[in-house]
Design a protein around this motif. Structure first.
Motif, PDB file in Angstrom:
ATOM      1  N   GLU A 127       0.841  -1.198   0.000  1.00 22.94           N
ATOM      2  CA  GLU A 127       0.000   0.000   0.000  1.00 22.94           C
ATOM      3  C   GLU A 127       0.882   1.257   0.000  1.00 22.94           C
ATOM      4  O   GLU A 127       0.665   2.192   0.770  1.00 22.94           O
ATOM      5  CB  GLU A 127      -0.937  -0.005   1.202  1.00 22.94           C
ATOM      6  CG  GLU A 127      -1.881  -1.206   1.230  1.00 22.94           C
ATOM      7  CD  GLU A 127      -2.752  -1.246   2.472  1.00 22.94           C
ATOM      8  OE1 GLU A 127      -2.955  -0.180   3.099  1.00 22.94           O
ATOM      9  OE2 GLU A 127      -3.222  -2.346   2.829  1.00 22.94           O
ATOM     10  N   GLU A 128       1.847   1.282  -0.895  1.00 19.89           N
ATOM     11  CA  GLU A 128       2.837   2.365  -0.908  1.00 19.89           C
ATOM     12  C   GLU A 128       2.442   3.550  -1.791  1.00 19.89           C
ATOM     13  O   GLU A 128       3.145   4.567  -1.831  1.00 19.89           O
ATOM     14  CB  GLU A 128       4.194   1.835  -1.377  1.00 19.89           C
ATOM     15  CG  GLU A 128       4.796   0.751  -0.498  1.00 19.89           C
ATOM     16  CD  GLU A 128       4.417  -0.661  -0.931  1.00 19.89           C
ATOM     17  OE1 GLU A 128       5.080  -1.602  -0.511  1.00 19.89           O
ATOM     18  OE2 GLU A 128       3.433  -0.801  -1.713  1.00 19.89           O
ATOM     19  N   GLU A 129       1.333   3.452  -2.521  1.00 20.32           N
ATOM     20  CA  GLU A 129       0.999   4.457  -3.531  1.00 20.32           C
ATOM     21  C   GLU A 129       0.910   5.859  -2.951  1.00 20.32           C
ATOM     22  O   GLU A 129       1.463   6.819  -3.515  1.00 20.32           O
ATOM     23  CB  GLU A 129      -0.304   4.098  -4.233  1.00 20.32           C
ATOM     24  CG  GLU A 129      -0.692   5.092  -5.315  1.00 20.32           C
ATOM     25  CD  GLU A 129      -1.954   4.699  -6.061  1.00 20.32           C
ATOM     26  OE1 GLU A 129      -2.288   5.386  -7.049  1.00 20.32           O
ATOM     27  OE2 GLU A 129      -2.595   3.702  -5.664  1.00 20.32           O
ATOM     28  N   MET A 173      10.531  -4.817  -5.174  1.00 22.29           N
ATOM     29  CA  MET A 173      10.579  -4.087  -6.439  1.00 22.29           C
ATOM     30  C   MET A 173      11.947  -3.510  -6.773  1.00 22.29           C
ATOM     31  O   MET A 173      12.141  -2.972  -7.865  1.00 22.29           O
ATOM     32  CB  MET A 173       9.549  -2.968  -6.435  1.00 22.29           C
ATOM     33  CG  MET A 173       8.132  -3.442  -6.701  1.00 22.29           C
ATOM     34  SD  MET A 173       7.945  -4.307  -8.292  1.00 22.29           S
ATOM     35  CE  MET A 173       8.307  -2.962  -9.420  1.00 22.29           C
ATOM     36  N   LEU A 174      12.926  -3.635  -5.873  1.00 19.17           N
ATOM     37  CA  LEU A 174      14.254  -3.160  -6.233  1.00 19.17           C
ATOM     38  C   LEU A 174      14.830  -3.975  -7.383  1.00 19.17           C
ATOM     39  O   LEU A 174      15.522  -3.429  -8.250  1.00 19.17           O
ATOM     40  CB  LEU A 174      15.193  -3.198  -5.017  1.00 19.17           C
ATOM     41  CG  LEU A 174      16.592  -2.649  -5.270  1.00 19.17           C
ATOM     42  CD1 LEU A 174      16.562  -1.203  -5.757  1.00 19.17           C
ATOM     43  CD2 LEU A 174      17.443  -2.750  -3.996  1.00 19.17           C
ATOM     44  N   TYR A 222      11.705   2.699  -3.128  1.00 20.18           N
ATOM     45  CA  TYR A 222      11.069   1.535  -3.739  1.00 20.18           C
ATOM     46  C   TYR A 222      10.086   0.854  -2.800  1.00 20.18           C
ATOM     47  O   TYR A 222      10.052   1.117  -1.592  1.00 20.18           O
ATOM     48  CB  TYR A 222      12.119   0.544  -4.246  1.00 20.18           C
ATOM     49  CG  TYR A 222      12.983  -0.103  -3.191  1.00 20.18           C
ATOM     50  CD1 TYR A 222      12.785  -1.433  -2.820  1.00 20.18           C
ATOM     51  CD2 TYR A 222      14.020   0.590  -2.583  1.00 20.18           C
ATOM     52  CE1 TYR A 222      13.595  -2.040  -1.875  1.00 20.18           C
ATOM     53  CE2 TYR A 222      14.831  -0.002  -1.643  1.00 20.18           C
ATOM     54  CZ  TYR A 222      14.619  -1.322  -1.279  1.00 20.18           C
ATOM     55  OH  TYR A 222      15.416  -1.917  -0.333  1.00 20.18           O
ATOM     56  N   GLU A 223       9.285  -0.029  -3.370  1.00 24.38           N
ATOM     57  CA  GLU A 223       8.181  -0.675  -2.657  1.00 24.38           C
ATOM     58  C   GLU A 223       8.470  -2.156  -2.411  1.00 24.38           C
ATOM     59  O   GLU A 223       9.317  -2.760  -3.048  1.00 24.38           O
ATOM     60  CB  GLU A 223       6.886  -0.528  -3.473  1.00 24.38           C
ATOM     61  CG  GLU A 223       6.993  -1.119  -4.876  1.00 24.38           C
ATOM     62  CD  GLU A 223       5.883  -0.697  -5.800  1.00 24.38           C
ATOM     63  OE1 GLU A 223       4.701  -0.952  -5.466  1.00 24.38           O
ATOM     64  OE2 GLU A 223       6.174  -0.118  -6.866  1.00 24.38           O
ATOM     65  N   GLN A 264       5.616   1.980 -11.397  1.00 23.58           N
ATOM     66  CA  GLN A 264       4.590   1.549 -10.451  1.00 23.58           C
ATOM     67  C   GLN A 264       4.604   2.489  -9.250  1.00 23.58           C
ATOM     68  O   GLN A 264       4.378   3.677  -9.404  1.00 23.58           O
ATOM     69  CB  GLN A 264       4.783   0.069 -10.100  1.00 23.58           C
ATOM     70  CG  GLN A 264       4.616  -0.839 -11.313  1.00 23.58           C
ATOM     71  CD  GLN A 264       4.725  -2.313 -10.990  1.00 23.58           C
ATOM     72  OE1 GLN A 264       4.535  -2.755  -9.862  1.00 23.58           O
ATOM     73  NE2 GLN A 264       5.034  -3.104 -12.003  1.00 23.58           N
ATOM     74  N   HIS A 265       4.893   2.001  -8.045  1.00 21.46           N
ATOM     75  CA  HIS A 265       4.920   2.883  -6.878  1.00 21.46           C
ATOM     76  C   HIS A 265       6.337   2.978  -6.322  1.00 21.46           C
ATOM     77  O   HIS A 265       6.552   2.971  -5.095  1.00 21.46           O
ATOM     78  CB  HIS A 265       3.943   2.399  -5.816  1.00 21.46           C
ATOM     79  CG  HIS A 265       2.537   2.282  -6.320  1.00 21.46           C
ATOM     80  ND1 HIS A 265       1.962   3.237  -7.132  1.00 21.46           N
ATOM     81  CD2 HIS A 265       1.597   1.316  -6.151  1.00 21.46           C
ATOM     82  CE1 HIS A 265       0.735   2.877  -7.443  1.00 21.46           C
ATOM     83  NE2 HIS A 265       0.487   1.721  -6.867  1.00 21.46           N
ATOM     84  N   SER A 266       7.311   3.079  -7.226  1.00 20.89           N
ATOM     85  CA  SER A 266       8.718   3.251  -6.880  1.00 20.89           C
ATOM     86  C   SER A 266       9.276   4.403  -7.710  1.00 20.89           C
ATOM     87  O   SER A 266       8.763   4.718  -8.786  1.00 20.89           O
ATOM     88  CB  SER A 266       9.510   1.973  -7.160  1.00 20.89           C
ATOM     89  OG  SER A 266       9.036   0.889  -6.380  1.00 20.89           O
TER      90      SER A 266
END
Length: 358
Positions: A23-25, A135-136, A124-125, A48-50
């Protein structure tokens, strides 16, 4: 506003934005907006969210990456993000929003035009979950420049200690098989929990194994962490599953560690790997690492845990752990970070980035 006031304000703001893993958005949006205002849109790239940010271009200068994850674990807290005395409370305050706050304030306060390095930042997420979901990895595949850093600094909470290398981590399920029976007549079956006794005793009695690399000690251990069995409370179980976590030193691959685990089990259970994370070398003699060590860090020690230092090491990029978060507070109920560590961590990284030899 003083740098200490700015650091407190930034950390409070981003800690107040919930970002549990997956839920990083919302936090990514906040960080992205701030960086675009500070650096312009061309410097900030979103996947994305990164975020991957090229903050200061300096061809030929040392290429430095500051690396931080946006997500937190799901912990419980008795109140909102807040400051009480010299502590800032909130989910992720230590792990690792303190590091994120330092990254953001460095962008705002350094004169990037004269910085003696080529500086990138990564936000990153999904760090707090399985290796494959992190996601890294996709960012390193997508952004070629990250694969050519001279040093990556992961701002995991370390009390401003410079922590070198990291342990690898293998999670595997051991499956012990028996035969069901009614619990009133257990002799008619074969209790799978009893089948596991010898392996459990072996793990209990197995001494930690120390490995020394570049003068740094890594302690290898295997720990049972979760167990499940049974079809019902009055049935002798025919299957007993045990999760084991094997923490191993640099020098072996996760696949080699899985094979060693199979050798230890010696056919008494099926070994099913579930999460494989490589180890990271310490790079103690790297000139940029020694320069950071001389910039006022609290201590230099081995990282007896896993971090994304390993992911950089696996592609040939030297990486270290260094962050201002209060390490013992990571993943704790009512997590906090000590504000003096935040100020000190900023000063150390500012000194490092502005005094790099050209």
């Amino acid at each position: 506003m003083s740098i200490q006031e700015a650091l407190r304000s930034t950390l409070l703001d981003i800690t107040a934005v919930p970002s549990p893993i997956g839920e990083e958005e919302a936090l990514c949006n906040v960080v992205e907006d701030r960086l675009r205002r500070a650096l312009g849109s061309d410097a900030v790239h979103r996947h994305q969210h990164s975020l991957v940010v090229h903050a200061a271009a300096r061809p030929g200068a040392p290429r430095i990456g500051l690396i931080g994850h946006l997500d937190t674990v799901r912990t419980e807290h008795d109140g909102p993000a807040r400051i009480e005395g010299e502590r800032l409370y909130g989910a992720g305050a230590a792990d690792m929003k303190a590091g994120l706050a330092v990254m953001l304030e460095l962008v705002d306060h350094l004169d990037l035009r004269v910085l003696p390095c080529d500086l990138s930042l990564v936000f990153y997420e999904r760090e707090e979950g399985p290796f494959e979901d992190n996601m890294l990895g996709p960012l390193l595949d997508r952004f070629e420049a990250l694969r050519h850093l001279d040093l990556a600094i992961c701002l995991e909470p370390s009390d401003n200690k410079l922590q070198l290398g990291c342990m690898g981590s293998v999670h595997a399920t051991l499956r012990f098989r028996g035969r069901t029976a009614h619990s009133a007549r257990p002799w008619q079956g074969d209790n799978a929990i009893y089948v596991a006794i010898d392996v459990l005793a072996m793990l209990r009695d197995r001494a930690p194994h120390d490995v020394v690399l570049d003068g740094h000690h890594f302690r290898e251990v295997i720990s049972p962490t979760m167990a499940s069995a049974g079809r019902g409370r009055n049935i002798v179980p025919d299957l007993f599953e045990l999760n084991v976590n094997y923490r191993f030193a640099p020098g072996r691959t996760p696949d080699q560690v899985v094979e060693h685990l199979r050798e230890l089990v010696a056919g008494r259970a099926e070994v099913v790997p579930t999460d494989l994370s490589p180890a990271g070398h310490p790079h103690a003699g790297h000139p940029l690492v020694t320069h950071l060590a001389g910039c006022g860090v609290a201590a230099v020690e081995t990282k007896q845990a896993w971090t994304d230092v390993a992911r950089f090491d696996s592609i040939g990029v030297a990486a270290v752990n260094f962050g201002p978060g209060t390490q013992a507070q990571a993943h704790q109920r009512n997590e906090y970070t000590d504000l003096p560590l935040l100020y000190q961590g900023y000063a150390i990284l500012e000194r490092f980035l502005t005094t790099l030899p050209e």
